[in-house]
Design a protein around this motif. Sequence first.
Motif, short mmCIF file in Angstrom:
data_model
loop_
_atom_site.label_atom_id
_atom_site.label_comp_id
_atom_site.label_asym_id
_atom_site.label_seq_id
_atom_site.Cartn_x
_atom_site.Cartn_y
_atom_site.Cartn_z
N GLU A 1 -3.13 12.00 -1.17
CA GLU A 1 -4.36 11.32 -0.86
C GLU A 1 -5.51 11.71 -1.78
O GLU A 1 -6.61 11.21 -1.66
N LEU A 41 0.81 -1.22 0.00
CA LEU A 41 0.00 0.00 0.00
C LEU A 41 0.84 1.27 0.00
O LEU A 41 0.30 2.37 -0.09
N CYS A 42 2.17 1.11 0.11
CA CYS A 42 3.07 2.26 0.18
C CYS A 42 2.68 3.18 1.34
O CYS A 42 2.67 4.41 1.21
N ALA A 43 2.32 2.59 2.46
CA ALA A 43 1.81 3.34 3.60
C ALA A 43 2.93 3.98 4.39
O ALA A 43 4.01 3.40 4.56
N SER A 54 -2.65 6.28 -5.22
CA SER A 54 -2.36 6.73 -3.86
C SER A 54 -2.69 5.62 -2.87
O SER A 54 -3.38 4.64 -3.19
N THR A 55 -2.20 5.78 -1.65
CA THR A 55 -2.43 4.78 -0.62
C THR A 55 -3.92 4.60 -0.35
O THR A 55 -4.41 3.47 -0.25
N SER A 56 -4.65 5.70 -0.23
CA SER A 56 -6.08 5.60 0.05
C SER A 56 -6.82 4.91 -1.09
O SER A 56 -7.75 4.11 -0.84
N CYS A 111 5.58 1.43 -5.74
CA CYS A 111 5.72 2.49 -4.74
C CYS A 111 6.76 3.50 -5.22
O CYS A 111 7.85 3.11 -5.65
N ARG A 150 -5.63 2.60 -3.09
CA ARG A 150 -5.30 1.17 -3.01
C ARG A 150 -6.14 0.49 -1.94
O ARG A 150 -6.69 -0.61 -2.16
N THR A 204 -0.12 5.56 8.69
CA THR A 204 -1.08 4.61 8.11
C THR A 204 -0.77 3.18 8.54
O THR A 204 -1.68 2.38 8.78
#
Length: 601
Positions: free
Chosen positions: A156, A86-88, A169-171, A143, A173, A92
Amino acid sequence: MPQGSINLTPIESTGSERKQQSQATQGVDKVNLSELNGGDEGSTSDLLYGVEDIPPVPVTIVFAIQVAVINVSFCVTMAVLIAGVLCADAETKTKLTSTTLLMAGIATILQTTFGVRLPIFQGPNAVFLVPILNMANFPEWQCPSNATLGTGYFNESGLSGVDGVEILSTSTRIQRFEGSLLVASAVHITLGASGLVGYVSHFIGPLTVAPTIALIGVVIIDSAIDLSSTHWGISIFTMLVVVLMTSYLEHVKVPLPAWTRDKGCHVSPYPVFHVYALCGAVLLGWLLSLLLTVTGMLTDNKDSPQFRARTDARLDAISSANWFYFPYPGRFGGPSFSLNIFVGMVLCVFMSIIESVGDYITASRICGVPMPPTHAINRGLLVEGICSLISGVLGASHATTSYSGMISVIGLTKVGSRLVFQLGGFCVILLAIVGKFSAVFVSIPDPVFGGLTIASIATLTGVGIASLNTVNLSLSRNYVTLGFSLILGILLPRWVQDHPSDIDTGSVEVDRFLVALIGNSPFVGGFVGFFLDLTLPGKRSTFQDIHQEKTQKESIVSSEKFAVYNLPWLPSRWFAGKWARFVPIVPSFYDNEIYPIQQIE
C-alpha cells in the motif's frame, strides 16, 4: 388567464383536490396521454400503484425489499469486475462492495425525490467499466501473481518493482480513479445543470446509440472469460439458469398470497421466475459450487485458478469483515489525476447520458405518465452527476447512474410507486453498512459471477440492437453506417491492444491519450455511427421528429399529469418570477398557479 396558458394544480394542493380534478378530466387525460406516448395501446398504465400512489405499509415494505434484492446482484457483479482491475484482496473487495451498495441506495433516494422523480433505480453503470477495464492493458496495471502479493512486493506504500515493471498498488489505482471520476463528474453536472442535453439530443439517433451500447460487451467479455475460466461448467450452468428463468419461464406464474385495494387478501399468479431470475441464478450457481466443493471435485490447491470456484475460497473475508462498515472520504488516500482515465470517463459520461434519457422516457411510458419535460431530464442528469461525484469521493471507482434493468421489472410487478423505490434505496443502504453482508457476496465463487456477466453482456447487446427498431435497414446508408460502426468499434481497439507501440507521436502522454481514446470500443463505434449518419446523403434517423411531435402534443395533455415531475415541498410561487424561465432544472411559471409546460427544443 393569458391565452394559451395551462391551468396547473399547485404543488401545495391537497390530495383530494388533485383527485377531483383528475376525475373531471379522466377521459381526456387517457386519450391525450396515449397520443403523447406514441399512440401505443400499451402505453396507458395498468399499474396497481402509480408513481405518486402510496401503497399500504405491508405492501410497501414487501415490494421495497424486492426492489433491493433484485438490484443487489447487479451492483455486486459490477463491484467484483472493478475489484479485479484494482487487484483488490478480499477485504478491499468487501469495502468496495459496501461503497457500491451505499451509493446505489443514496442515488436512488435522491433521484426519485429531487431528480427526474420517476421510479428508476440507480447503480454502477456498465458503460464506465470500459475505461476501467482498458487500463489493464498497460504494464503497470497488470495484477501480480498471488505469490508476489504474499511476498510484500505489492504493498500500500506505492510503486513496487516486479520483473523490471513498476506495478501500481491497489490504493494508488483507486486514487487515480477517484480523481479522474471527480473531474468527469463535474462535466456531467455541468451538462445537466446547463440544459445542453436537449440541444445535443437532436443530433443523436439510433445509429449512434445502437453500436455504443452493443459494443460495451466487447470490453467486458475478457473479464467474463477470466471469471468463467475457473470452471466453465458452473459458469454455463449459471448462464443457462438466467436464460431459462427470463425466457422459457417468463410467462409461468406461481400462485402467491397478494393484497390489492379492490380484492384485499387473495391468491394471485405472479411471474416469480422472470422477476427473480438473477437472484435465482446466483443461488443455484452457488449451490452447484457447494456441491462440487463438498464432493471434492474442485481442487484445494490455492495456486490453481479452479480454487476460486470453491465456496470456501474466501470464507476468511466473512470472518475478518467488521459487522458494520461506513465508507468515508479518503479511505484509500487522497485522489490523484490520470489523463488516460479521465478521457475514457468523459466519453462514458456522454454515453451514459444518452442511456439515461432513454431510461427516463421508457419509465414514463411504463408508468403511464407524460414523457419527461426538459426540466425533469436536466434535473435527473444533474442528480446523476452529483451522485457520481460522491461515488468518486468515497472511492467507489465508478459512476452511479440509472439502472436500465430495473425498468422492465416495473411492468412485471405492476408497482411504479415512487415511495417503494425510495424505501428500496433505504434497504440497500442498510445492507451496505452491514460489513458481513457485503463479505458474503464477495465470497460468491468466480464462475457464478462469470455466468451472470455473460448473461448481462448478451442482454445489453440485445438492448443496443433493439434500438434500431425505428431505422429502415433496407437503405444502404443505414446498413453501411451500422456495419462500419460495429466493425471499426471492434477492429481499432483490438489493434491498439495488440500493437500499442505503433502509436508513436514522440510524447508518452499523447501516445497514452490516443491509446485510451482509440481503445474505447463504444466510443469508436458510436463516433463512427454518428459521423456517417450525419454526413451520408439521405434522410437521417434521429430522435428529433419524436421530440417535435412530443412538443406539439404536450399542450393538450392534462397539466396535472406533468405535476409528477415538479419539485417536492416547494411552493409554486417560488418559481413565479421570470427568472425561472432561464433555469433549466425548474418549470417555467407565469404566476403561482399558471405556467406553460417547458418543452424540449
